[in-house]
Motif scaffolding. Structure first.
Motif, PDB file in Angstrom:
ATOM      1  N   SER A  74       0.814  -1.213   0.000  1.00 47.13           N
ATOM      2  CA  SER A  74       0.000   0.000   0.000  1.00 47.13           C
ATOM      3  C   SER A  74       0.846   1.261   0.000  1.00 47.13           C
ATOM      4  N   SER A  75       2.097   1.141   0.435  1.00 51.06           N
ATOM      5  CA  SER A  75       2.971   2.317   0.455  1.00 51.06           C
ATOM      6  C   SER A  75       3.941   2.334  -0.725  1.00 51.06           C
ATOM      7  N   ALA A  76       3.716   1.471  -1.712  1.00 53.56           N
ATOM      8  CA  ALA A  76       4.642   1.354  -2.840  1.00 53.56           C
ATOM      9  C   ALA A  76       4.623   2.587  -3.735  1.00 53.56           C
ATOM     10  N   MET A  77       3.488   3.276  -3.811  1.00 53.33           N
ATOM     11  CA  MET A  77       3.399   4.454  -4.667  1.00 53.33           C
ATOM     12  C   MET A  77       4.389   5.518  -4.195  1.00 53.33           C
ATOM     13  N   GLY A  78       5.180   5.994  -5.106  1.00 56.25           N
ATOM     14  CA  GLY A  78       6.142   7.032  -4.788  1.00 56.25           C
ATOM     15  C   GLY A  78       7.446   6.517  -4.205  1.00 56.25           C
ATOM     16  N   ARG A  79       7.569   5.210  -4.023  1.00 56.17           N
ATOM     17  CA  ARG A  79       8.798   4.657  -3.484  1.00 56.17           C
ATOM     18  C   ARG A  79       9.697   4.217  -4.634  1.00 56.17           C
ATOM     19  N   SER A  80      11.001   4.302  -4.437  1.00 51.70           N
ATOM     20  CA  SER A  80      11.931   3.997  -5.516  1.00 51.70           C
ATOM     21  C   SER A  80      12.073   2.506  -5.763  1.00 51.70           C
TER      22      SER A  80
END
Length: 253
Positions: A74-80
Motif C-alpha cells: 500500500s505504500s509502494a506508490m512514490g517509493r523507488s
C-alpha cells in the motif's frame, strides 16, 4: 484442443515491469519472520543506485502471510523500490522460486530466504560479480572467509552435512549449495528454469547444475550467516524427498 507450448513466453500481463535487480522471497507460513526481512530489503535497496523490486511469492500459506506485508504494497506508490506479492499454487520452495523467475523481466534476478539469515548487504559484492559476467553468484557458509554467527541445532547440522555430501555428487566444486541467497543474470535464469522440475529444497542444486551444464561459472561469496528460529523445513516431511531428489539429480549428470 491445441497443445500449449511449455517453453512459450508468459503473456505480458503476467510479468512485472523491468528493473535492474529483482529479489524474490519465497514464503510459506512466514507471517512472523517475513515483515522484518521485507523491511530490511526495501530499506537497503532504496539506498542503492540500481532500479530494483522485491517480490514475495506466497506458497499456499495458511497463516495470513500475504496480509502481513500488505502495508508494504500500500505504500509502494512514490517509493523507488517496487514491491509485489504473487501466488504459487504448487507446493515447495523450488516451485515458488521458479514462479518468481518465470514472471520476471529483470536484468539480474535472485532469491533470498524469508528469515534474513544472510545479510542483505551481501548484495553489494553480488552485484559487482554479476556485472562482471559471472553465471551465478551465491552466498556461502562454507567458503573460505565465511563465519557462522549462530549455528543451526546439532540435528540440523547433521542433516545438512549429509545433504552436502549428496549435493557434491552433482556439484563437486561448490562448497555450499543451500545457503538461501543466489543471484543470476535474468536471461540465463529464465532460460534454465524452464528445464527445472524439482519443487522442493533440492531445487537449488538442480538450478546450479543447469548453470554449470550451460557452460557458466558459479562464484561463492563468503558470508556471516545467522541461524534463525522458525524454519518451515521439516525433516520428516521434506528430508526424504530432498535426498531422493539429490540422488536423482546425481544420476542425471
Amino acid at each position: 484442443m491445441t497443445d500449449v507450448d511449455a517453453h512459450a513466453p508468459l503473456p505480458r500481463s503476467l510479468t512485472r515491469p523491468p528493473v535492474e535487480l529483482e529479489l524474490i522471497i519465497p514464503a510459506f507460513n512466514e507471517r512472523e519472520r517475513l515483515p522484518a526481512t521485507v523491511a530490511a530489503a526495501l530499506g537497503f535497496l532504496a539506498r542503492r543506485p540500481w532500479s530494483s523490486a522485491v517480490v514475495v511469492v506466497d506458497n499456499n500459506s495458511v497463516d495470513g502471510t500475504p496480509d502481513c506485508v500488505d502495508r508494504f504494497a500500500s505504500s509502494a506508490m512514490g517509493r523507488s523500490v517496487g514491491f509485489h506479492v504473487i501466488g504459487c499454487g504448487d507446493r515447495g520452495k523450488g516451485a515458488a522460486v521458479r514462479r518468481g523467475i518465470e514472471t520476471s523481466t529483470a536484468r539480474f534476478i535472485g532469491f533470498a530466504d524469508a528469515d534474513n539469515a544472510t545479510p542483505i548487504e551481501t548484495l553489494d559484492p553480488v552485484m559487482v560479480l554479476l556485472r562482471a559476467g559471472h553465471g551465478a553468484v551465491i552466498a556461502s557458509r562454507h567458503a573460505p572467509g565465511a563465519h557462522l554467527a549462530v549455528e543451526q541445532p546439532r540435528l540440523r547440522r547433521g542433516g545438512g552435512a549429509l545433504f552436502r555430501a549428496l549435493a557434491h555428487l552433482t556439484l563437486p566444486d561448490i562448497a555450499d549449495t543451500q545457503c538461501g541467497f543466489k543471484f543470476f543474470p535474468g536471461p540465463l535464469a529464465r532460460e534454465i528454469v524452464r528445464d527445472c522440475r524439482v519443487d522442493g529444497f533440492a531445487f537449488d542444486v538442480e538450478l546450479l547444475a543447469h548453470v554449470v551444464r550451460a557452460g557458466h561459472d558459479v562464484v561463492e561469496v563468503p558470508v556471516e550467516w545467522t541461524d534463525q528460529e522458525g524454519s518451515t523445513f521439516s525433516a520428516r516431511r521434506d528430508g526424504l524427498r530432498s535426498m531422493t531428489d539429490l540422488l536423482r539429480l546425481s544420476l542425471a549428470r
